[in-house]
Design a protein around this motif. Structure first.
Motif, PDB file in Angstrom:
ATOM      1  N   GLU A  82       0.819  -1.218   0.000  1.00  0.00           N
ATOM      2  CA  GLU A  82       0.000   0.000   0.000  1.00  0.00           C
ATOM      3  C   GLU A  82       0.847   1.259   0.000  1.00  0.00           C
ATOM      4  O   GLU A  82       0.469   2.272  -0.591  1.00  0.00           O
ATOM      5  CB  GLU A  82      -0.958  -0.023   1.187  1.00  0.00           C
ATOM      6  CG  GLU A  82      -2.014  -1.124   1.065  1.00  0.00           C
ATOM      7  CD  GLU A  82      -3.298  -0.793   1.791  1.00  0.00           C
ATOM      8  OE1 GLU A  82      -4.076   0.035   1.280  1.00  0.00           O
ATOM      9  OE2 GLU A  82      -3.512  -1.356   2.878  1.00  0.00           O
ATOM     10  N   GLN A  83       2.001   1.218   0.642  1.00  0.00           N
ATOM     11  CA  GLN A  83       2.905   2.371   0.581  1.00  0.00           C
ATOM     12  C   GLN A  83       3.436   2.575  -0.836  1.00  0.00           C
ATOM     13  O   GLN A  83       3.550   3.702  -1.319  1.00  0.00           O
ATOM     14  CB  GLN A  83       4.077   2.168   1.546  1.00  0.00           C
ATOM     15  CG  GLN A  83       3.711   2.216   3.017  1.00  0.00           C
ATOM     16  CD  GLN A  83       4.915   1.939   3.896  1.00  0.00           C
ATOM     17  OE1 GLN A  83       5.917   2.655   3.864  1.00  0.00           O
ATOM     18  NE2 GLN A  83       4.839   0.881   4.674  1.00  0.00           N
ATOM     19  N   ALA A  84       3.769   1.463  -1.499  1.00  0.00           N
ATOM     20  CA  ALA A  84       4.335   1.552  -2.847  1.00  0.00           C
ATOM     21  C   ALA A  84       3.282   1.910  -3.893  1.00  0.00           C
ATOM     22  O   ALA A  84       3.614   2.463  -4.947  1.00  0.00           O
ATOM     23  CB  ALA A  84       5.009   0.239  -3.217  1.00  0.00           C
ATOM     24  N   ALA A  85       2.023   1.590  -3.626  1.00  0.00           N
ATOM     25  CA  ALA A  85       0.969   1.747  -4.638  1.00  0.00           C
ATOM     26  C   ALA A  85       0.397   3.154  -4.719  1.00  0.00           C
ATOM     27  O   ALA A  85      -0.385   3.442  -5.635  1.00  0.00           O
ATOM     28  CB  ALA A  85      -0.156   0.751  -4.356  1.00  0.00           C
ATOM     29  N   VAL A  86       0.786   4.030  -3.817  1.00  0.00           N
ATOM     30  CA  VAL A  86       0.230   5.385  -3.802  1.00  0.00           C
ATOM     31  C   VAL A  86       0.557   6.096  -5.130  1.00  0.00           C
ATOM     32  O   VAL A  86       1.723   6.324  -5.464  1.00  0.00           O
ATOM     33  CB  VAL A  86       0.774   6.204  -2.623  1.00  0.00           C
ATOM     34  CG1 VAL A  86       0.276   7.650  -2.712  1.00  0.00           C
ATOM     35  CG2 VAL A  86       0.367   5.578  -1.302  1.00  0.00           C
TER      36      VAL A  86
ATOM     37  N   LEU B  13       0.574  -3.360 -11.266  1.00  0.00           N
ATOM     38  CA  LEU B  13       1.993  -3.458 -11.586  1.00  0.00           C
ATOM     39  C   LEU B  13       2.831  -3.486 -10.309  1.00  0.00           C
ATOM     40  O   LEU B  13       3.793  -4.256 -10.198  1.00  0.00           O
ATOM     41  CB  LEU B  13       2.402  -2.284 -12.477  1.00  0.00           C
ATOM     42  CG  LEU B  13       3.674  -2.421 -13.314  1.00  0.00           C
ATOM     43  CD1 LEU B  13       3.657  -3.702 -14.121  1.00  0.00           C
ATOM     44  CD2 LEU B  13       3.838  -1.204 -14.220  1.00  0.00           C
ATOM     45  N   VAL B  14       2.444  -2.674  -9.341  1.00  0.00           N
ATOM     46  CA  VAL B  14       3.137  -2.677  -8.046  1.00  0.00           C
ATOM     47  C   VAL B  14       3.004  -4.051  -7.386  1.00  0.00           C
ATOM     48  O   VAL B  14       3.972  -4.590  -6.833  1.00  0.00           O
ATOM     49  CB  VAL B  14       2.579  -1.578  -7.116  1.00  0.00           C
ATOM     50  CG1 VAL B  14       3.136  -1.731  -5.700  1.00  0.00           C
ATOM     51  CG2 VAL B  14       2.928  -0.201  -7.656  1.00  0.00           C
ATOM     52  N   ALA B  15       1.806  -4.622  -7.434  1.00  0.00           N
ATOM     53  CA  ALA B  15       1.586  -5.948  -6.839  1.00  0.00           C
ATOM     54  C   ALA B  15       2.455  -6.996  -7.526  1.00  0.00           C
ATOM     55  O   ALA B  15       3.050  -7.854  -6.857  1.00  0.00           O
ATOM     56  CB  ALA B  15       0.115  -6.334  -6.934  1.00  0.00           C
TER      57      ALA B  15
ATOM     58  N   ASN C 149       6.001 -11.099  -7.197  1.00  0.00           N
ATOM     59  CA  ASN C 149       6.810 -11.991  -8.031  1.00  0.00           C
ATOM     60  C   ASN C 149       8.308 -11.743  -7.893  1.00  0.00           C
ATOM     61  O   ASN C 149       9.090 -12.696  -7.812  1.00  0.00           O
ATOM     62  CB  ASN C 149       6.395 -11.852  -9.501  1.00  0.00           C
ATOM     63  CG  ASN C 149       4.948 -12.225  -9.733  1.00  0.00           C
ATOM     64  OD1 ASN C 149       4.425 -13.108  -9.074  1.00  0.00           O
ATOM     65  ND2 ASN C 149       4.291 -11.548 -10.656  1.00  0.00           N
ATOM     66  N   ASP C 150       8.696 -10.496  -7.871  1.00  0.00           N
ATOM     67  CA  ASP C 150      10.126 -10.192  -7.875  1.00  0.00           C
ATOM     68  C   ASP C 150      10.682 -10.010  -6.462  1.00  0.00           C
ATOM     69  O   ASP C 150      11.641 -10.691  -6.082  1.00  0.00           O
ATOM     70  CB  ASP C 150      10.382  -8.937  -8.718  1.00  0.00           C
ATOM     71  CG  ASP C 150      10.029  -9.158 -10.180  1.00  0.00           C
ATOM     72  OD1 ASP C 150      10.906  -9.581 -10.939  1.00  0.00           O
ATOM     73  OD2 ASP C 150       8.867  -8.927 -10.555  1.00  0.00           O
ATOM     74  N   LEU C 151      10.082  -9.117  -5.686  1.00  0.00           N
ATOM     75  CA  LEU C 151      10.636  -8.839  -4.358  1.00  0.00           C
ATOM     76  C   LEU C 151      10.458 -10.023  -3.415  1.00  0.00           C
ATOM     77  O   LEU C 151      11.427 -10.511  -2.817  1.00  0.00           O
ATOM     78  CB  LEU C 151       9.992  -7.583  -3.773  1.00  0.00           C
ATOM     79  CG  LEU C 151      10.527  -7.157  -2.403  1.00  0.00           C
ATOM     80  CD1 LEU C 151      12.019  -6.847  -2.481  1.00  0.00           C
ATOM     81  CD2 LEU C 151       9.769  -5.951  -1.869  1.00  0.00           C
TER      82      LEU C 151
ATOM     83  N   ILE D   2      10.215   0.615  -5.100  1.00  0.00           N
ATOM     84  CA  ILE D   2       9.325  -0.159  -5.971  1.00  0.00           C
ATOM     85  C   ILE D   2       8.394   0.806  -6.707  1.00  0.00           C
ATOM     86  O   ILE D   2       8.160   0.660  -7.911  1.00  0.00           O
ATOM     87  CB  ILE D   2       8.515  -1.195  -5.167  1.00  0.00           C
ATOM     88  CG1 ILE D   2       9.427  -2.291  -4.607  1.00  0.00           C
ATOM     89  CG2 ILE D   2       7.403  -1.803  -6.024  1.00  0.00           C
ATOM     90  CD1 ILE D   2      10.052  -3.184  -5.662  1.00  0.00           C
ATOM     91  N   ALA D   3       7.890   1.810  -5.996  1.00  0.00           N
ATOM     92  CA  ALA D   3       7.040   2.821  -6.624  1.00  0.00           C
ATOM     93  C   ALA D   3       7.812   3.568  -7.711  1.00  0.00           C
ATOM     94  O   ALA D   3       7.284   3.834  -8.803  1.00  0.00           O
ATOM     95  CB  ALA D   3       6.521   3.800  -5.576  1.00  0.00           C
ATOM     96  N   GLY D   4       9.074   3.889  -7.425  1.00  0.00           N
ATOM     97  CA  GLY D   4       9.898   4.597  -8.402  1.00  0.00           C
ATOM     98  C   GLY D   4      10.160   3.759  -9.642  1.00  0.00           C
ATOM     99  O   GLY D   4      10.170   4.275 -10.772  1.00  0.00           O
ATOM    100  N   LEU D   5      10.349   2.457  -9.461  1.00  0.00           N
ATOM    101  CA  LEU D   5      10.575   1.561 -10.593  1.00  0.00           C
ATOM    102  C   LEU D   5       9.330   1.502 -11.471  1.00  0.00           C
ATOM    103  O   LEU D   5       9.416   1.585 -12.709  1.00  0.00           O
ATOM    104  CB  LEU D   5      10.934   0.172 -10.077  1.00  0.00           C
ATOM    105  CG  LEU D   5      11.284  -0.881 -11.128  1.00  0.00           C
ATOM    106  CD1 LEU D   5      12.576  -0.522 -11.836  1.00  0.00           C
ATOM    107  CD2 LEU D   5      11.407  -2.268 -10.482  1.00  0.00           C
ATOM    108  N   VAL D   6       8.177   1.351 -10.855  1.00  0.00           N
ATOM    109  CA  VAL D   6       6.919   1.302 -11.606  1.00  0.00           C
ATOM    110  C   VAL D   6       6.673   2.621 -12.331  1.00  0.00           C
ATOM    111  O   VAL D   6       6.200   2.638 -13.477  1.00  0.00           O
ATOM    112  CB  VAL D   6       5.753   0.957 -10.661  1.00  0.00           C
ATOM    113  CG1 VAL D   6       4.405   1.143 -11.360  1.00  0.00           C
ATOM    114  CG2 VAL D   6       5.879  -0.475 -10.141  1.00  0.00           C
TER     115      VAL D   6
END
Length: 499
Positions: free
Chosen positions: A354-358, A364-366, A371-373, A394-398
């Motif tokens: 939820e922090q990364a999905a903001v 894509l974040v999920a 899968n990766d992390l 993760i958010a920055g990568l997406v």
């Protein structure tokens, strides 16, 4: 799927079915013990966390830990169970070197929590219900150590007196898969409530697994009548502390019992241990019944009376539970039931997501989180709390993928650099020159050259459009994987005249 669905095992003389009930011991997340102020913690030196009460010194009286009672009530509420406003503690009498008092303080016929239920979901979305018979508080025993000296046994009483919640299920599970799914769901609830950290490796969550086998139809008669005479004799496998071992122990024990019965023997009701090295169970002792323990009310402890208003207050303060969180993740972020289930299995995972999905593409974040992390963490034997990559990265990568700055293929390279501790994804892309090439002119030049050099392959694509993948691969190879895949496909189709 319902709790009455079965998994049939083929035997020499016909089919058999497994019937399972679990007694899960969850260590209360308290910093002190159930009846003493001694500290609780993993990794302390032998006998460094032992009070006079834990060591059963004469004249020492137990004092009930209010926090442990609170956690038991919260857990009961999360299990949709009856909270008994009046309960009591009893002495369970048996003699073993790791039990200094000669009895365990537990709860027998008046537990703090009564009947409840847990709805468990399989990966395919089907559910079954496991009925909870009771939850009671009790002391843990100490630990006997046999491998330091072949001629002696050493005692470590650090665990003695530690608060446990014993959560007893009805025999509602019909396969090892169902048993493991139940333990995972129960663990998720305990972690969400905060009453237990669920660390099975440290023994903070472990299960006694009751296994019996019967012929098809017998279980249904048991459910209709409530009479255990319809079921086979059960054996209890003590202190199994991993999901993999729970599954292995059940499958071995069921086969063992079937072989005995088909050879004309009978099952002895006994307590057994699981040997992970050999993958088999072995006899420990005959199974005791309640009267063997000579239970009686503990004379040093008054009955436990709960204030209904206090229970209501605890209920109102419960956090979001796994089922509610799963439904919310699906509706709020559009996640699949499987992805939402993986994330809510651990409160820290869901929080990370939820922090990364903001402000980002949640699906894509999920994908990157699960899968990766999580995949990389599991490979290295870590969990989300140990992640070297924070949610913001993760958010920055997406974000870079969404903007077209990098392709999914390049993103995998960026992720590897992130895992190695090289910092934020944007800085890594700049440092290593990984920006995706979206210049159609540069892509077109490479494509023209490849088509000119491979006329036969170009004709093959016109006859069989699926063969265009060969050209895509060659373009990506020449451009070091940096070409925009969408542009590559569009230009190739236009040049080769295919749809």
């Amino acid at each position: 799927m319902t709790a009455t669905d079965t998994k049939t095992i083929a035997g020499r003389t016909g089919p058999w079915e497994i019937v399972l009930g679990l007694e899960v011991h969850a260590q209360v997340s308290s910093q002190s013990k159930l009846f003493s102020s001694a500290k609780v913690g993993f990794g302390a030196g032998p006998n460094q966390q032992v009070s006079l009460v834990d060591a059963a010194m004469p004249g020492m009286l137990p004092v009930l830990n209010r926090y442990c009672v609170e956690q038991a009530v919260k857990t009961g509420l999360a299990l949709k169970a009856q909270i008994n406003l009046k309960s009591r503690f009893d002495r369970k009498n048996y003699f073993y070197p790791d039990l200094p008092q000669g009895y365990q303080i537990s709860q027998f016929d008046q537990p703090i929590v009564g009947e409840g239920e847990v709805v468990v979901e399989h990966d395919n979305g089907e559910t079954f219900t496991v009925r909870i018979e009771r939850l009671h508080l009790e002391q843990d025993a100490g630990k006997m150590i046999h491998d330091l000296d072949p001629n002696a046994t050493y005692l470590d009483l650090n665990r003695a007196g530690t608060a446990l919640m014993e959560i007893v299920s009805k025999p509602d599970m019909r396969s090892s898969d169902e048993a493991v799914a139940y333990v995972k769901k129960l663990r998720a609830i305990l972690i969400a409530v905060g009453s237990c950290d669920g660390d099975m490796e440290k023994g903070n969550l472990r299960a006694d697994v009751n296994v019996s086998v019967c012929r098809p139809g017998a279980y249904e008669k048991f459910r209709e009548t409530g009479s255990f005479k319809h079921l086979g004799t059960r054996c209890e496998i003590k202190n199994v502390n991993s999901n993999r071992y729970i599954q292995q122990a059940i499958e071995y024990e069921a086969r063992r019992q079937i072989e005995i019965l088909e050879d004309g023997g009978k099952i002895d009701q006994e307590t057994r241990l699981f040997d992970p090295g050999k993958g088999e169970t072995r006899s420990m002792r005959s199974k005791e019944e309640a009267n063997d323990y000579r239970y009686f009310p503990d004379p040093d402890l008054l009955p436990l009376i709960l204030d209904p208003a206090w229970v209501k207050e605890l209920e109102a303060g419960l956090p979001e539970l796994p089922d509610a969180k799963k439904a919310r993740l699906q509706s709020q972020y559009g996640l699949s039931p499987y992805d939402a289930g993986v994330l809510i299995a651990d409160a820290a995972r869901a929080s990370f997501f939820e922090q990364a999905a903001v402000g980002r593409d949640a699906k894509l974040v999920a994908n990157w989180t699960i899968n990766d992390l999580l995949g990389r963490l599991a490979k290295d034997g870590h969990d989300i709390a140990d992640s070297p990559i924070p949610p913001a990265d993760i958010a920055g990568l997406v974000k870079l993928i969404e903007a077209g700055t990098i392709s999914s293929k390049i993103a995998r390279q960026v992720f590897d650099h992130m895992w190695a501790g090289e910092g934020a994804p944007a800085a890594i892309v700049e440092k290593h020159g990984l920006v995706q090439v979206s210049d159609t002119g540069a892509i077109e030049a490479v494509i023209d050259r490849l088509i000119a050099a491979n006329p036969g392959q170009a004709e093959a694509v016109k006859a069989k459009p699926q063969a265009i993948g060969w050209f895509v691969g060659q373009v990506m190879k020449e451009m070091a994987g940096k070409a925009n895949p969408g542009s590559v496909n569009a230009i190739l189709k236009a040049k080769l005249g295919v749809e």
